[in-house]
Design an enzyme around this catalytic site. Structure first.
Site, PDB file in Angstrom:
ATOM      1  CG  ASP A  24      -2.322   0.679   1.018  1.00  0.00           C
ATOM      2  OD1 ASP A  24      -2.276   1.387  -0.023  1.00  0.00           O
ATOM      3  OD2 ASP A  24      -3.232   0.390   1.608  1.00  0.00           O
ATOM      4  CD  GLU A  59     -20.254   5.923   4.817  1.00  0.00           C
ATOM      5  OE1 GLU A  59     -19.894   5.215   5.858  1.00  0.00           O
ATOM      6  OE2 GLU A  59     -20.842   6.152   3.889  1.00  0.00           O
TER       7      GLU A  59
END
Length: 719
Positions: free
Chosen positions: A248, A460
């Site tokens: 990542d 979110e």
């Protein structure tokens, strides 16, 4: 005489060619090929390539593309065929855009064919901000949808990949966002294999996903992007993964800066490379020059990583004569074209879940209406259509716009924002609740009120995303933010029929609304065509068919700590209290009956399949689709409640009947033990065949009781 270069010989296998090409590179050239910004090697004819691209629900972050419903909405379709069709369309647009970008020598970020999608993490806690990127809380559903998404992205050509998919984030990753760079997810082997790994395993072994991305966090003390357990022992050892692993972004830097597992960049890149992380999204792998020089990483280990990366590019046809690769013929006119918009609308329609429909308030008959009120902060909010990791649509249709378009000039539509999405007022100098009078006026003027509330990706999402207002993208609780609940109560007080449309990427606690509001719709982030789909559903152009891929809890107070990765009392499989709206639940405008349900055996035997058969009839007056759901319960202490192990989506005209078969292999009855072994236990088992879960709340909400059959396994066997 020209030198023979095996890497240019298209008659050889990709890996053989890649080995030849890598053997010609210098150490420096090899090292820089392991960075996501891989530079050109002009003397070898290697072009520059940026590995970082996104395609979660459409080609993202690189201009115009079809913006499909967010992944959680696609999951709510419970439709494997649709997932592959959507992913195939995404990769078509990805190729079209890539071919155009190559023509103009644009090799920037988000311009490659290596898509870092799908996200098959388990949405174990509704507070997690990135949950809407996933396919929900269930390992089986996530596996099935993940496999078909990967197959759609990569295609079925015998030689070349259309594009490369990536299963992420490996593994045991689902928040909290604000501590992900230093967090250690502690998990039992049983939960690891039962819950967190199945979707990854399916993507690797069934779909042959080209890439796997490691997670930011540690799992049981090991940083995921340098985890021997995850990357060597499980991914390549147990599962036989042949593709490449990417970190990542900037995760390897976390090893020494936040996890404190290593002390220097050299130690961090050594840990990652030696445990099988081939590609670095970030800049840390430039330190491999020193790591190889100092003997920390053997050059042959680096060679293996670069061979995997070159092989991936060769599979995409990037080293072959352009006319030999059919995907090079895909033209830019394919991007967001008419057919893709049509598929997008179809996906939006299939994703929407009808949660409540008291006294059949829906669908509305527009011939009986003169005025319609549309109220709420998400009524005209484009952000609430798309979620995150999104592209740019050529057309956005909000709920307000969809309703206006559908009703035309004959019916007056009144609109009020009602309130801010999360603040107490809309205008900075105003008093609190500065749209209350307007909302009341719209109610007074309207025959019916369509209330559009919920969340958007500004509330979110991923840590660091611009605009995440709360908790680094995670939710503090499951309540509607700000004063939304107060405004909904005011709409209810008006005495007018209220239809509540929730746009969010996750479960919300709407207990008061469930008691008082007659119709409730979960629209997710329904894509660029979402407002059109919601309007058409409200007015009965089609029957809703979506099912919840997550549990809607009554409160976060019943959940364990957000940082607790133990699955006890989490998701429908282990929860102890009754759900507000259960996993697998969703209503229709028509009705379906199951008859002649049968299960092909009384005993479960290793290596033998069991077949579940049912006749399903559309007994209502509208065309519609229903999902046959098959659950298995192992009747043992500490076993899950029951687990989804089979599903089949069926579309039927009124009066039409179809016989459906769902086959379960022996693994469907297995449970993982504390050693991570899949065991068929000597025990009784219940198979449930129905259109919902077998829990009491689902039965109460749907009026349907799934068929149940008890079977036995007479011996305990490791499968």
């Amino acid at each position: 005489m020209q030198e023979y270069k095996a890497y240019l010989d298209e008659n050889l296998g990709f890996e053989e060619r890649a080995k030849d090409l890598v053997s010609r590179m210098t150490l420096e050239e090899k090292v820089f090929q392991t960075l996501y910004t891989a530079p050109a090697i002009e003397r070898l004819g290697v072009k520059a390539y940026n590995w970082w691209n996104e395609a979660l629900h459409g080609v993202a972050r690189a201009g115009v593309a079809t913006v499909f419903p967010q992944a959680i909405g696609l999951a709510a379709t419970f439709d494997e065929d649709l997932l592959e069709e959507v992913a195939d369309t995404i990769s078509t647009e990805g190729r079209a855009k890539f071919n155009m970008q190559q023509k103009y020598n644009d090799t920037d970020i988000y311009k490659g064919l290596t898509f870092w999608s799908p996200n098959v993490n388990i949405f174990r806690d509704p507070r997690w901000g990135r949950g809407h990127e996933t396919y929900g809380e269930d390992p089986y559903l996530s596996s099935r949808l993940g496999v078909r998404f990967v197959e759609g992205i990569q295609g079925h050509d015998k030689k070349y990949m259309k594009a490369a998919a990536c299963a992420k984030h490996f593994a045991v990753h689902s928040g909290p966002e604000d501590i992900r760079h230093s967090f250690n997810a502690v998990v039992s082997k049983q939960d690891l294999y039962e819950t967190y790994l199945p979707a990854f395993k399916a993507c690797v072994q069934e779909a042959e996903v080209e890439s796997v991305m490691g997670a930011y966090n540690r799992t049981n003390g090991e940083p995921c992007c340098g985890s021997k357990t995850l990357l060597k022992d499980i991914l390549r050892g147990e599962w036989g993964f042949k593709g490449h692993v990417t970190s990542d972004c900037w995760a390897i830097q976390d090893f020494h800066e936040y996890h404190k597992i290593t002390s220097t960049p050299e130690e961090s890149v050594t840990l990652a490379m030696n445990n099988g992380c081939d590609l670095n999204c970030g800049t840390m792998y430039s330190h491999l020059l020193y790591a190889v020089r100092d003997g920390l990483v053997e050059e042959k280990t680096l060679d293996q990583a670069v061979i995997r990366l070159v092989t991936a590019r060769m599979k995409l046809g990037l080293f072959d004569h352009p006319e030999k690769v059919s995907f090079n013929q895909i033209s830019y006119e394919q991007v967001d074209n008419k057919e893709h918009k049509k598929l997008n609308l179809k996906a939006s329609r299939k994703s929407i879940v009808l949660l409540k429909n008291e006294d059949q308030l829906l669908p509305l008959d527009k011939s009986k209406l003169k005025t319609v009120g549309v109220i709420g902060p998400n009524a005209n909010n484009r952000k609430a259509l798309v979620g995150n990791y999104e592209g740019t649509a050529s057309e956005y249709v909000t709920v307000l716009e969809g309703i206006k378009e559908y009703l035309g000039e004959d019916i007056r539509v009144y609109y009020s924002e009602g309130c801010h999405l999360f603040k107490e007022k809309i205008q900075g100098l105003s008093a609190k609740n500065d749209r209350l009078a307007e909302a009341r006026a719209v109610c007074d003027m309207s025959d019916v009120v369509i209330a559009c509330f919920g969340l958007d990706p500004g509330l979110e999402g991923e840590e660091g995303d611009q605009g995440n207002e709360f908790a680094s993208g995670d939710k503090k609780d499951l309540n509607l933010p700000g004063i939304q609940g107060d405004i909904i109560k005011e709409l209810y007080k008006s005495g007018k029929p209220v239809i509540l449309v929730l746009l969010s990427g996750s479960a919300l606690s709407v207990c008061w609304e469930e008691e008082h509001i007659p119709a409730i719709i979960q629209g997710w982030y329904p894509g660029a065509q979402g407002g059109r789909a919601i309007a058409e559903m409200i007015f009965g152009e089609y029957s809703p068919e979506g099912k919840l891929p997550v549990t809607f809890y009554r409160t976060t107070e019943e959940l364990p700590e957000f940082t607790d990765y133990n699955m006890a009392n989490r998701t429908y499989r282990y929860m102890e209290k009754e759900a507000l709206y259960p996993f697998g639940y969703g209503l229709s405008y028509t009705d379906f009956e199951l008859d002649n349900v049968s299960v092909s055996a009384d005993e479960i035997l290793p290596g033998k399949d069991i077949t579940c058969t049912a006749e399903i009839t559309n007994t209502g007056s509208l065309a519609g689709a229903e999902t046959i759901q098959v659950y298995v319960k192992v009747k043992m202490d500490e076993a899950p409640n029951w687990q989804l192990k089979g599903l089949k989506k069926v579309s039927l005209q009124p009066g039409e009947k179809e016989t459906v078969t769902v086959t379960l292999n022996d693994e469907a009855f297995g449970l993982y033990n504390n050693d991570g072994k899949l065991v068929l236990n000597e025990a009784e088992y219940e198979i449930y065949v129905g259109t919902c879960q077998p829990d009491q709340r689902s039965i109460q909400l749907t009026g349907k009781t799934p068929y149940c059959k008890v079977l036995r396994a007479k011996e305990t066997v490791v499968l």
